[in-house]
Motif scaffolding. Structure first.
Motif, short mmCIF file in Angstrom:
data_model
loop_
_atom_site.label_atom_id
_atom_site.label_comp_id
_atom_site.label_asym_id
_atom_site.label_seq_id
_atom_site.Cartn_x
_atom_site.Cartn_y
_atom_site.Cartn_z
N ALA A 145 0.85 -1.20 0.00
CA ALA A 145 0.00 0.00 0.00
C ALA A 145 0.88 1.24 0.00
O ALA A 145 1.83 1.34 0.77
CB ALA A 145 -0.92 0.00 1.21
N MET A 154 -7.52 -3.55 3.36
CA MET A 154 -7.37 -4.39 2.19
C MET A 154 -7.66 -5.83 2.61
O MET A 154 -7.44 -6.18 3.78
CB MET A 154 -5.94 -4.30 1.62
N THR A 155 -8.14 -6.64 1.70
CA THR A 155 -8.45 -8.04 2.03
C THR A 155 -7.80 -8.98 1.03
O THR A 155 -7.53 -8.61 -0.12
CB THR A 155 -9.96 -8.29 2.08
N SER A 156 -7.57 -10.21 1.49
CA SER A 156 -6.99 -11.25 0.65
C SER A 156 -7.73 -12.55 0.88
O SER A 156 -7.95 -12.96 2.03
CB SER A 156 -5.50 -11.42 0.96
N TRP A 179 -4.28 -9.06 -3.21
CA TRP A 179 -5.02 -8.20 -2.30
C TRP A 179 -6.03 -7.34 -3.06
O TRP A 179 -5.80 -6.98 -4.22
CB TRP A 179 -4.06 -7.28 -1.54
N SER A 180 -7.11 -7.00 -2.38
CA SER A 180 -8.08 -6.06 -2.93
C SER A 180 -7.50 -4.65 -2.94
O SER A 180 -6.49 -4.37 -2.28
CB SER A 180 -9.35 -6.07 -2.08
N GLU A 181 -8.17 -3.75 -3.63
CA GLU A 181 -7.81 -2.34 -3.56
C GLU A 181 -8.18 -1.80 -2.17
O GLU A 181 -9.19 -2.22 -1.58
CB GLU A 181 -8.54 -1.54 -4.63
N PRO A 182 -7.40 -0.90 -1.62
CA PRO A 182 -7.73 -0.36 -0.30
C PRO A 182 -8.99 0.48 -0.32
O PRO A 182 -9.29 1.17 -1.30
CB PRO A 182 -6.51 0.50 0.05
N GLN A 183 -9.74 0.41 0.78
CA GLN A 183 -10.90 1.27 0.95
C GLN A 183 -10.96 1.72 2.40
O GLN A 183 -10.44 1.06 3.30
CB GLN A 183 -12.20 0.55 0.57
#
Length: 361
Positions: free
Chosen positions: A87, A124-126, A133-137
């Motif tokens: 990130a 973020m999640t995996s 990993w997902s995009e950060p939110q």
């Protein structure tokens, strides 16, 4: 570097075998700090931290390294992979925290923002144990009051299934709170604020002059931050807190984290630096901290403590580091009776230590 160390525990007259290694062969940035560690469901370990040119600078990003050990984990087999950047952003990133959801989704929380008092929490999640990993939110949309969710240490999951994350804000008088989720991290609600009664602070007052390599904004403010949590056998929940007042502080909740008592001091010294603890299946508590009774005091030694009475008293097991350098911001987890901990090693690397609590039997 990897080595096995045999140290006298100071408790029960026993010896503990410590396996110590560095997470990185080569540091990809000028410094590293504030690690988090988790035992992966697929076997092995994942460690994250932040690094860049200097703490608080815009180029500071979140990094990760994985140790895929498989069945040889208990024998310390496996090699840490080369670190990767997870990130980044236009402003500084801080304090990554790893945690699993009920469906084995791996969550990575971290702070984003130049000003600690106004940083935001991103997630973020995996679904594949940190390979992708997902995009950060943003964890709580629109929050700009200092960050929701875990501020530095791992959350805990109560026997009821509720997630409790130790959170805090730094607005002159530092205060902690618990952030609670009853839907596995989708939504969060705050407890009451937790502070030290009758503490005063004059706006703009610098509380310390120190050569610790932190962002200069950290030297303003006073109070308690960065809780580390555990749940007792009777269901009550507790936190130990970093403080500016020379000693570790504690607070307790009898309603699963909804309300907490005011923070009160223990006899454990604290240098206004991070601490972390973990409760094992047999009820033992292991705490890692710098037992130095000075606000912004030296970050050495780094020591391991044990409580066998649910945190009512603490005994020092051993010193992990004693050199006159920075050894700080520990993270500690338990996998059965196996204990894993990481910490900042001179801001030049992340040290990882593994031992078995069975050595104390």
């Amino acid at each position: 570097m990897a080595e096995d160390l045999c140290k006298n525990s100071g408790v029960f007259g026993s010896k503990i075998i410590l396996h110590k290694e560095f997470v990185m062969e080569k540091l990809p940035t000028a410094f590293c700090h504030a690690s988090t560690i988790i035992k992966l469901k697929s076997g092995g370990l994942l460690c994250c931290w932040f690094g860049g040119t200097h703490e608080g600078e815009p180029d500071v990003a979140i990094y990760a390294a994985k140790k895929a050990c498989g069945d040889g984990l208990e024998k310390n087999q496996g090699v840490w992979r080369k670190p990767i950047k997870l990130a980044d952003g236009a402003e500084a990133n801080w304090n990554p925290v790893l945690f699993y959801g009920k469906d084995n989704t791996l969550m990575l929380f971290y702070k984003h923002g130049q000003k600690i008092a106004q940083w935001q929490t991103f997630i973020m999640t995996s679904a594949d144990d940190g390979e992708t990993w997902s995009e950060p939110q943003e964890l709580v949309a629109g929050d700009s009051s200092g960050g929701r969710g875990p501020v530095r240490n791992k959350p805990i999951r109560l026997t009821s299934g509720r997630i409790v994350a130790g959170a805090s804000t730094e607005h002159g008088i530092w205060q902690a709170f618990a952030d609670l989720s009853d839907d596995d991290g989708l939504n969060w609600h705050k407890s009451n604020n937790i502070g030290i009664k009758h503490l005063s602070y004059q706006a703009g007052e610098k509380t310390a002059h120190s050569n610790i390599a932190v962002s200069q904004q950290s030297f303003y403010g006073r109070g308690v931050i960065q809780p580390s949590l555990w749940q007792s056998a009777d269901g009550s929940v507790h936190m130990l807190l970093r403080s500016s007042e020379g000693f570790v502080h504690r607070s307790n909740s009898m309603d699963e984290g909804k309300t907490w008592c005011s923070a009160y001091p223990l006899s454990l010294p604290n240098n206004n630096s991070g601490l972390d603890l973990v409760r094992t299946n047999n009820g033992r508590l292991f705490l890692v901290c710098n037992p130095v009774a000075s606000n912004w005091g030296q970050r050495s030694p780094l020591s391991l403590f044990l409580s066998v009475d649910d945190g009512q008293s603490w005994q020092k097991l051993l010193d992990l580091e004693t050199e006159a350098a920075e050894f700080s911001y520990p993270a500690i987890i338990a996998d059965g009776e196996e204990i894993y901990l990481t910490y900042t090693w001179k801001r030049q690397n992340i040290a990882c230590v593994h031992f078995s609590s069975n050595d104390l039997d």
